[in-house]
Scaffold this motif. Structure first.
Motif, PDB file in Angstrom:
ATOM      1  N   PHE A 107       0.745  -1.046   0.015  1.00 41.67           N
ATOM      2  CA  PHE A 107       0.053   0.094  -0.009  1.00 41.67           C
ATOM      3  C   PHE A 107       0.823   1.529  -0.080  1.00 41.67           C
ATOM      4  CE2 PHE A 107      -3.244  -2.874   1.989  1.00 41.67           C
ATOM      5  CZ  PHE A 107      -4.259  -2.784   0.769  1.00 41.67           C
ATOM      6  N   ILE A 109       2.790   2.637   2.331  1.00 44.08           N
ATOM      7  CA  ILE A 109       2.611   3.116   3.690  1.00 44.08           C
ATOM      8  C   ILE A 109       3.873   2.631   4.549  1.00 44.08           C
ATOM      9  CG2 ILE A 109       0.265   3.865   3.253  1.00 44.08           C
ATOM     10  CD1 ILE A 109      -0.614   1.789   5.399  1.00 44.08           C
ATOM     11  N   GLN A 113       1.783   3.761  10.004  1.00 42.77           N
ATOM     12  CA  GLN A 113       0.688   4.079   9.586  1.00 42.77           C
ATOM     13  C   GLN A 113      -0.264   2.908   9.586  1.00 42.77           C
ATOM     14  OE1 GLN A 113       2.203   5.784   6.018  1.00 42.77           O
ATOM     15  NE2 GLN A 113       1.449   7.773   6.422  1.00 42.77           N
ATOM     16  N   ILE A 125      -9.870   6.970   3.496  1.00 41.77           N
ATOM     17  CA  ILE A 125      -8.473   6.995   2.995  1.00 41.77           C
ATOM     18  C   ILE A 125      -8.810   7.872   1.536  1.00 41.77           C
ATOM     19  CG2 ILE A 125      -6.915   5.469   1.836  1.00 41.77           C
ATOM     20  CD1 ILE A 125      -7.828   3.373   3.752  1.00 41.77           C
ATOM     21  N   HIS A 126      -7.802   8.744   1.303  1.00 37.23           N
ATOM     22  CA  HIS A 126      -7.986   9.311   0.094  1.00 37.23           C
ATOM     23  C   HIS A 126      -7.008   9.021  -0.870  1.00 37.23           C
ATOM     24  CE1 HIS A 126     -10.649  12.652   2.070  1.00 37.23           C
ATOM     25  NE2 HIS A 126     -10.026  12.358   3.147  1.00 37.23           N
ATOM     26  N   HIS A 127      -7.319   9.098  -2.149  1.00 36.04           N
ATOM     27  CA  HIS A 127      -6.494   8.465  -3.003  1.00 36.04           C
ATOM     28  C   HIS A 127      -6.123   9.351  -4.213  1.00 36.04           C
ATOM     29  CE1 HIS A 127      -6.894   4.138  -1.685  1.00 36.04           C
ATOM     30  NE2 HIS A 127      -8.110   4.650  -1.728  1.00 36.04           N
ATOM     31  N   THR A 128      -4.792   9.290  -4.726  1.00 34.21           N
ATOM     32  CA  THR A 128      -4.680  10.105  -6.051  1.00 34.21           C
ATOM     33  C   THR A 128      -5.339   9.681  -7.541  1.00 34.21           C
ATOM     34  OG1 THR A 128      -2.791   8.796  -6.319  1.00 34.21           O
ATOM     35  CG2 THR A 128      -2.356  10.755  -4.990  1.00 34.21           C
ATOM     36  N   ARG A 132      -2.814   5.639  -5.608  1.00 32.22           N
ATOM     37  CA  ARG A 132      -1.943   5.662  -4.381  1.00 32.22           C
ATOM     38  C   ARG A 132      -2.707   6.254  -3.355  1.00 32.22           C
ATOM     39  NH1 ARG A 132       3.037   4.413  -6.575  1.00 32.22           N
ATOM     40  NH2 ARG A 132       3.885   4.226  -4.697  1.00 32.22           N
ATOM     41  N   ILE A 133      -2.291   6.067  -2.137  1.00 30.51           N
ATOM     42  CA  ILE A 133      -2.957   6.658  -0.811  1.00 30.51           C
ATOM     43  C   ILE A 133      -2.310   8.040  -0.562  1.00 30.51           C
ATOM     44  CG2 ILE A 133      -3.169   6.245   1.721  1.00 30.51           C
ATOM     45  CD1 ILE A 133      -3.492   3.552   1.260  1.00 30.51           C
ATOM     46  N   SER A 134      -3.126   8.951  -0.633  1.00 32.85           N
ATOM     47  CA  SER A 134      -2.495  10.349  -0.536  1.00 32.85           C
ATOM     48  C   SER A 134      -2.621  10.877   0.816  1.00 32.85           C
ATOM     49  CB  SER A 134      -3.104  11.333  -1.581  1.00 32.85           C
ATOM     50  OG  SER A 134      -4.637  11.389  -1.471  1.00 32.85           O
ATOM     51  N   LEU A 136      -4.512   9.988   5.013  1.00 33.64           N
ATOM     52  CA  LEU A 136      -5.292   8.874   5.958  1.00 33.64           C
ATOM     53  C   LEU A 136      -6.073   9.756   6.799  1.00 33.64           C
ATOM     54  CD1 LEU A 136      -2.528   6.178   6.585  1.00 33.64           C
ATOM     55  CD2 LEU A 136      -4.612   6.130   4.795  1.00 33.64           C
ATOM     56  N   ALA A 145       0.525  10.232   3.658  1.00 35.44           N
ATOM     57  CA  ALA A 145       0.888   9.043   3.264  1.00 35.44           C
ATOM     58  C   ALA A 145       2.487   9.340   2.949  1.00 35.44           C
ATOM     59  CB  ALA A 145       0.357   8.339   2.056  1.00 35.44           C
TER      60      ALA A 145
END
Length: 154
Positions: A107, A109, A113, A125-128, A132-134, A136, A145
């Motif tokens: 992930f 991270i 995290q 959880i916000h994503h680009t 990818r995780i941008s 938390l 992240a």
């Protein structure tokens, strides 16, 4: 061939038996009435012999039998292929436990995290755009992240 049977009450089994018997009786009635209508064709009964009247229907039944045989052969071939290819595999094994390091790496991270994710009850959880995780977003804190900095939400 393996048949899976589930426990059921006598009432359900009796209803199942009666419905099956009723369906078979309906099927036999339709077959008998169809054959009787072919044989009792009163307009051509004396002029045309019985064999020539049944011949067109025999061709249709033969075509149906050929199609059914081809479908049966395909099913047997598919079952044989699956038995040869997957016969030695046990697909009902539980999955292996995933190491937390490889899970965090997949992930992208940090281990901190990941531990925080496991401990929290609610996380957004916000994503680009690339997936990818941008960000938390926990209940009262935010953590970006890629680093271990906590940002308080406003």
């Amino acid at each position: 061939m393996m048949i899976i049977e589930t426990p059921r009450s006598r009432t359900i089994a009796l209803i199942d038996f009666l419905l099956t018997a009723l369906a078979w009786l309906g099927f036999l009635y339709l077959c008998a009435s169809g054959i009787q209508s072919i044989v009792d064709d009163r307009t051509q009964a004396l002029a045309v012999p019985l064999a020539s009247r049944l011949l067109p229907e025999a061709h249709t039944l033969l075509a149906y039998a050929i199609v059914i045989a081809c479908i049966g052969l395909l099913l047997f071939a598919w079952a044989d292929y699956n038995a040869r290819r997957y016969g030695g595999l046990d697909r009902r094994r539980p999955l292996r436990d995933v190491a937390s390091e490889s899970l965090a790496a997949s992930f992208d991270i940090s281990q901190t995290q990941l531990n925080t994710l496991h401990a929290s009850q609610s996380v957004r959880i916000h994503h680009t755009n690339e997936g990818r995780i941008s960000l938390l977003d926990y209940a009262n804190t935010r953590q970006t992240a890629g680093n271990n900095v906590f940002l308080l939400s406003r």
